[in-house]
Design an enzyme around this catalytic site. Structure first.
Site, short mmCIF file in Angstrom:
data_model
loop_
_atom_site.label_atom_id
_atom_site.label_comp_id
_atom_site.label_asym_id
_atom_site.label_seq_id
_atom_site.Cartn_x
_atom_site.Cartn_y
_atom_site.Cartn_z
N GLU A 4 10.94 5.86 -9.52
CA GLU A 4 10.65 6.41 -10.85
C GLU A 4 10.84 7.91 -10.95
O GLU A 4 11.07 8.43 -12.05
CB GLU A 4 9.21 6.04 -11.23
CG GLU A 4 9.01 4.54 -11.36
CD GLU A 4 7.59 4.17 -11.75
OE1 GLU A 4 6.80 5.08 -12.09
OE2 GLU A 4 7.25 2.96 -11.71
N LYS A 8 -0.65 -3.93 -3.39
CA LYS A 8 -1.95 -3.37 -2.97
C LYS A 8 -2.05 -1.98 -3.59
O LYS A 8 -1.58 -0.99 -3.03
CB LYS A 8 -2.07 -3.30 -1.45
CG LYS A 8 -3.43 -2.76 -0.98
CD LYS A 8 -3.53 -2.82 0.54
CE LYS A 8 -4.89 -2.27 0.99
NZ LYS A 8 -5.00 -0.82 0.84
N SER A 60 0.82 -1.22 0.00
CA SER A 60 0.00 0.00 0.00
C SER A 60 0.85 1.27 0.00
O SER A 60 1.57 1.53 -0.95
CB SER A 60 -0.96 -0.04 1.19
OG SER A 60 -1.97 0.93 1.09
#
Length: 472
Positions: free
Chosen positions: A314, A328, A303
């Site tokens: 990224e 998740k 999560s």
């Protein structure tokens, strides 16, 4: 004639008034019903009649009697369960309160960490300066009663709920303490207990190792404090440990990302039902972050920890080390009602800055590193009793644990024989436990503690993260 006319007119007026009142009543009823159906659309559902009849029948005829509130709460729980979504649920009263407190920067309680062992509830540790410590509770005490009522047979979560409560309220504990002939009774006043979700240590080579256990209400403030402390100590590289972090509040996660991700770079994108709304979160970084970052993750990183991992990977050029994360990629919002019950509902999904949906996929590390095999051994369930003649997966797990700790031979795989009993007995003697040659919860806890200590020395993921940072 005039008198008759007046009487007839009077009757007509009365009749019209009655008809008018009746008409208004009917119109009002119809409008009211329409309003009710608009406000409560479930009234239009044919199945709602079944619910109403069932409710009334239970209240009128159930042999043992029923409470209206419990029936309705049960229906709410069932409604959420019918979605088949483990993250959408209805938590009743104290359960809801405990749920929200889990994300707050503090909770109301007495400062006890509880451990369930062999059907007993043992005080594993005590928060420094908390009511339990001041009241004379000791680590190792067994709680046998709360407020004068035995807790035998109670569930672990129920005991936790009982120990918590409003600040200023009192709770009386009955304790069994080794060496004491009679039970010890203490009365404690509940206080606000701070919840710490961030810890740090300074490693050699200017590496600051920061661990975030979950994302709570004050996690971003804690993170900032720990980072500033490490920078004063000379930190030049950051090793961010998100392993086994189950996630938590998105807002504190974004605040941490704002510190580490370059300004205006994407952090994540949240997409709501039927693409009705999309929110893109971008970094609002105030001061450029120039320190190299390595992020540690594993299969239990989920999560919000995946949000931060993907954003750093990224948008900030961080190197991710470890194992693929849990996966998740959905977002829950929760609302709390006046009685403290909570409705937690999945309302959106999210994707990474690069546009990847990670739900049930996870974030793939740049450098895959597995922990030693024993790190993946499952904790044996509470209440497990193993002895000579037992067999199965639990016995196999116990044998592997004993083998890792140097207690061999352990016998035929999966069969608890005399050699298994002997190895376990030697372990119990060395650790000053009851020497029974049988496995119980207390023995299991000690085995896990020693394996945890062993893993700290043989943490391949941590060592790889340090190696990468030292090369930068």
């Amino acid at each position: 004639m005039k008198e008759f006319s007046n009487e007839a007119a009077k009757q007509r007026i009365i009749t019209l008034a009655i008809l008018g009142a009746l008409l208004f009543t009917i119109i009002g009823f119809i409008l009211g019903w329409i309003w009710m159906e608009v406000r409560y659309p479930m009234l239009r559902e044919p199945a709602f009649r079944n619910f109403t009849v069932s409710y009334n029948t239970i209240m009128d005829k159930y042999l043992n009697g029923a409470k209206s509130e419990e029936l309705i709460n049960g229906a709410s729980q069932g409604m959420l369960a019918s979605l088949g979504d483990p993250y959408s649920r209805y938590l009743i009263k104290e359960q809801g309160s405990a749920y929200t407190q889990g994300y707050e920067g503090e909770f109301s309680g007495v400062g006890i960490t509880l451990q369930e062992a062999d059907g007993k509830f043992i005080v594993a540790s005590i928060t420094e300066g908390a009511p339990a410590e001041r009241g004379g509770v000791h680590a190792g005490d067994e709680i046998v009663g709360v407020n004068g009522i035995s807790i035998k047979g109670k569930a672990y979560n129920d005991i936790i709920t009982i120990l918590r409560g409003d600040v200023g309220t009192k709770v009386k504990l009955t304790l069994h303490r080794g060496g004491e002939a009679k039970p010890v009774e203490v009365e404690l006043t509940r206080e606000a207990i701070a919840v710490h979700t961030v810890s740090s240590e300074m490693l050699s080579g200017g590496i600051g190792h920061v661990t975030i256990s979950k994302f709570g209400e004050k996690t971003d403030d804690e993170f900032k404090t720990e980072v500033e402390k490490l920078q004063k100590e000379g930190m030049t590289k950051l090793l961010l440990d998100l392993r086994s972090n189950p996630g938590g509040l998105l807002q504190s996660t974004i605040q941490i990302a704002n510190m580490l991700v370059p300004k205006d770079k994407a952090i994540l994108e949240v997409v709501y039902k039927n693409n009705s709304k999309t929110i893109t979160y971008r970094s609002k970084q105030d001061k450029p972050w120039t320190i190299p970052i390595v992020v540690l993750v594993n299969g239990q990183s989920a999560s919000a920890s995946e949000v931060l991992t993907a954003a750093l990977k990224e948008s900030a050029g961080a190197t991710v080390v470890g194992e693929k994360t849990f996966g998740k990629g959905i977002v829950q919002t929760f609302q709390q009602f006046k009685d403290k019950s909570v409705l937690s509902l999945t309302e959106a999904q999210w994707k990474t800055p690069g546009g990847t949906w990670i739900h049930k996929q996870g974030v793939t590390p740049d450098v895959k590193v597995a922990l030693p095999a024993y790190a993946n051994l499952s904790q044996l369930p509470f209440g497990t009793e193993l002895k000579t003649g037992s067999y199965g997966e639990n016995v196999k797990t116990l044998q592997l644990m004993l083998q890792e700790l140097g207690y061999t031979p352990v016998g035929d795989t999966g069969l608890f024989d005399e050699r298994t009993a002997d190895a376990l007995s030697r372990f119990q003697k060395d650790e000053k436990l009851a020497d029974t040659g049988k496995f119980n919860d207390m023995t299991g806890y000690r085995i896990l503690e020693l394996l945890s200590d062993k893993l700290k020395e043989e943490d391949t993921q941590l060592h790889k993260g340090i190696e990468i940072l030292n090369s930068k």
